[in-house]
Design an enzyme around this catalytic site. Structure first.
Site, mmCIF file in Angstrom:
data_model
loop_
_atom_site.group_PDB
_atom_site.id
_atom_site.type_symbol
_atom_site.label_atom_id
_atom_site.label_comp_id
_atom_site.label_asym_id
_atom_site.label_seq_id
_atom_site.Cartn_x
_atom_site.Cartn_y
_atom_site.Cartn_z
ATOM 1 N N ASP A 90 0.868 -1.176 0.000
ATOM 2 C CA ASP A 90 0.000 0.000 0.000
ATOM 3 C C ASP A 90 0.907 1.229 0.000
ATOM 4 O O ASP A 90 1.509 1.566 1.023
ATOM 5 C CB ASP A 90 -0.911 0.007 1.226
ATOM 6 C CG ASP A 90 -2.039 -1.018 1.140
ATOM 7 O OD1 ASP A 90 -1.956 -1.936 0.300
ATOM 8 O OD2 ASP A 90 -3.003 -0.897 1.924
ATOM 9 N N LYS A 152 -6.736 3.325 -3.209
ATOM 10 C CA LYS A 152 -7.106 3.253 -1.788
ATOM 11 C C LYS A 152 -7.371 4.660 -1.270
ATOM 12 O O LYS A 152 -6.644 5.596 -1.588
ATOM 13 C CB LYS A 152 -5.986 2.575 -0.997
ATOM 14 C CG LYS A 152 -6.217 2.508 0.510
ATOM 15 C CD LYS A 152 -5.057 1.807 1.220
ATOM 16 C CE LYS A 152 -5.162 1.915 2.733
ATOM 17 N NZ LYS A 152 -3.998 1.281 3.417
ATOM 18 N N LYS A 181 -9.973 0.003 -2.520
ATOM 19 C CA LYS A 181 -9.876 -0.285 -1.087
ATOM 20 C C LYS A 181 -10.342 0.932 -0.304
ATOM 21 O O LYS A 181 -9.817 2.032 -0.472
ATOM 22 C CB LYS A 181 -8.443 -0.647 -0.688
ATOM 23 C CG LYS A 181 -8.280 -0.888 0.824
ATOM 24 C CD LYS A 181 -6.869 -1.353 1.188
ATOM 25 C CE LYS A 181 -6.676 -1.461 2.694
ATOM 26 N NZ LYS A 181 -5.314 -1.942 3.053
#
EC number: 4.1.2.4
Length: 215
Positions: A90, A152, A181
């Site tokens: 991430d 995300k 996400k």
């Protein structure tokens, strides 16, 4: 297994997390069949040991939480994390360059980090709390054009986390080409379900046990 377990990145990213807390996080992830644990890079090796012979993935963070590292630094972090055993990365995008609509910089950064990921999953954190509507749309279009696997919402360290309207917007732009996400501030089952229904395929939360027990 709760039917929502597979959506969960069971998260512990606070700076003072202890080894005991990481051990507990991994045990909870295994017992509840969560998709992954999301942890700081210094804990990858120990989490890999705890989760040996389980299907639980190890997710870690790069350029976290500000995104202000150089691309070269993020590439090094990524390679190091994968060498230690990370399955997913991430990465916080350079927020300044994103807000400045610097398409070339953002694309190059994402693609260089994805190249360092090899066959591992790359999620790009764009920190929606710092973006206006136009910038959120730009972020989604950059992800669509890039080699990233996910967009995300948040690090969890900004003033706000995931918002349902952002997931809806991104799903309209991305369709099924990229995954989404939602992370940051998701604390109850109704919100969890709403994000999934809107198009999120992964939920990052430190409250997964309480959420899925509907507490």
């Amino acid at each position: 297994m709760n039917k929502y377990s597979i959506y969960v990145d069971h998260t512990l990213l606070k700076p003072d997390a202890s080894l005991d807390e990481i051990h507990n996080l991994c045990e909870e992830a295994e017992e509840n069949e969560f998709y992954s644990v999301c942890i700081n890079p210094c804990f990858i090796k120990v989490a890999k040991h705890y989760l040996l012979e389980t299907p639980v993935k190890i997710c870690t963070v790069v350029g976290f939480p500000l995104g202000a590292n150089t691309t070269e630094t993020k590439v090094f972090e990524t390679r190091n994390a994968i060498a230690l055993g990370a399955d997913e990365i991430d990465m916080v995008i350079n927020i300044n360059q994103l807000k400045s609509a610097n398409r070339e910089y953002c694309l190059q950064e994402i693609n260089e980090v994805k190249k360092a990921c090899s066959d591992k999953v790359l999620k790009v954190i764009v920190e929606t709390a710092l973006l206006d509507q136009e910038q959120k749309e730009f972020a989604a279009r950059i992800i669509l054009e890039s080699d990233a696997d996910f967009i995300k919402t948040s690090t969890g360290f900004a003033k706000e986390g995931a918002k349902l309207e952002d997931i809806i917007l991104w799903k309209q732009i991305l369709g099924d080409a990229k995954q989404i996400k939602a992370a940051g501030g998701i604390k109850n089952l109704d919100d969890f379900k709403a994000f999934i229904d809107a198009g999120a395929t992964r939920i990052g939360t430190s409250s997964a046990i309480k959420i899925l027990n509907n507490q």
